[in-house]
Design an enzyme around this catalytic site. Sequence first.
Site, PDB file in Angstrom:
ATOM      1  CG  ASP A  31      -1.818  -1.129   1.349  1.00 42.73           C
ATOM      2  OD1 ASP A  31      -2.109  -1.743   0.307  1.00 42.73           O
ATOM      3  OD2 ASP A  31      -2.262  -1.437   2.478  1.00 42.73           O
TER       4      ASP A  31
HETATM    5  N1  URA Z   1      -1.178  -5.851   4.087  1.00 45.61           N
HETATM    6  C1  URA Z   1      -1.704  -4.613   3.956  1.00 45.61           C
HETATM    7  O1  URA Z   1      -2.777  -4.331   4.487  1.00 45.61           O
HETATM    8  N2  URA Z   1      -1.012  -3.702   3.249  1.00 45.61           N
HETATM    9  C2  URA Z   1       0.168  -3.961   2.659  1.00 45.61           C
HETATM   10  O2  URA Z   1       0.750  -3.064   2.041  1.00 45.61           O
HETATM   11  C3  URA Z   1       0.691  -5.248   2.802  1.00 45.61           C
HETATM   12  C4  URA Z   1       0.007  -6.181   3.518  1.00 45.61           C
END
Ligand code: URA
Length: 242
Positions: free
Chosen positions: A104
Site C-alpha cells: 500500500d
Molecule cells: N497488508 C496490507 O494491508 N497492506 C500492505 O501493504 C501489505 C500487507
Amino acid sequence: MELRLEKYCAQAAKLSRSQVKDALRRKRITLNGRPAKGGEKILPGRDVVCLDGEALAWQQHLYLMLNKPKGVVSATRDSREKTVLDLVPESFQRPGLFPAGRLDKDTTGFVLLTDDGDFAHRMLSPKHHIEKTYQALLAGQFTAEMKRRFESGCVLKDGYQCLPAAIRLLEQGENAWVEIVLREGKYHQIRRMAAACGSRVLELKRIRLGKLNLDPDLKPGECREILHKELQEILTTSTPRA
Ligand code: URA
C-alpha cells in the site's frame, strides 16, 4: 533487443553514465575487439564489449530490493503519484522492470523489482505460499483472542477466510508492535485482518520475503541488486499446496 552501448556498459559494469563517458573517452571500452564509440548499438549475446580488456557479462534479468518509503505507489507508472520505479537509479533502469507484488502507499519496506516475469509469477503464485513477514503497529492492546484469530485464519468482513498467519507480540505500549507472517497476499490484507479483529494498523513495514531480510543498510528510497543465492532464499520457503 539492441541497446545503446552506454546503457549496456552502465548496467553490466555498474557504472554511472558519466563514468561510461569517461571510459569511452579514455578508450578503455572495446566493442568486438576495436575501440567503441558512444551511441553504438549492442546486441547482448552477439557482441563482445570489454572494459580494460575484461568482457562485460550481460545479466539476462535484474532483481532489485527496494526499501519503499511512505507515499510511493507500487506501480510502474502513475500520472500523479511517485512510483517505486521512480526511485530506481538510472544504472538499474531497464525495459520491463516492475514491482513483483504490491505494498500500500503508506506501507514501507521490502519491494522486489524485476524484469523476470517467470520469477515474479513463481513468487506471487498463491500455490507457492511464499512467506511475507511484516512488522505492524496495531492500535490498542494485543489480545489472546486476536492471536487466536490470526493463527486460525481470520474471516474478513467480506467473508473471505484467510490462511492461518503467524503473529507474535514484539512490544506492548499504548499500542502493540507485532510481527506477522502471511502466506498469501490479498489486497490490504493486514489492514483488513486487523479490522476484522477490532483493531487498526497504524504503521506497517515488510521486513522479509521468504527467508530474505530487507537489507538494514538500505535507507528508505534506496535499492540494491539481489544476489543469485539470495533469490533462492526467497523461493526455497515455498511449499506447494497438494
Ligand atoms: N497488508 C496490507 O494491508 N497492506 C500492505 O501493504 C501489505 C500487507
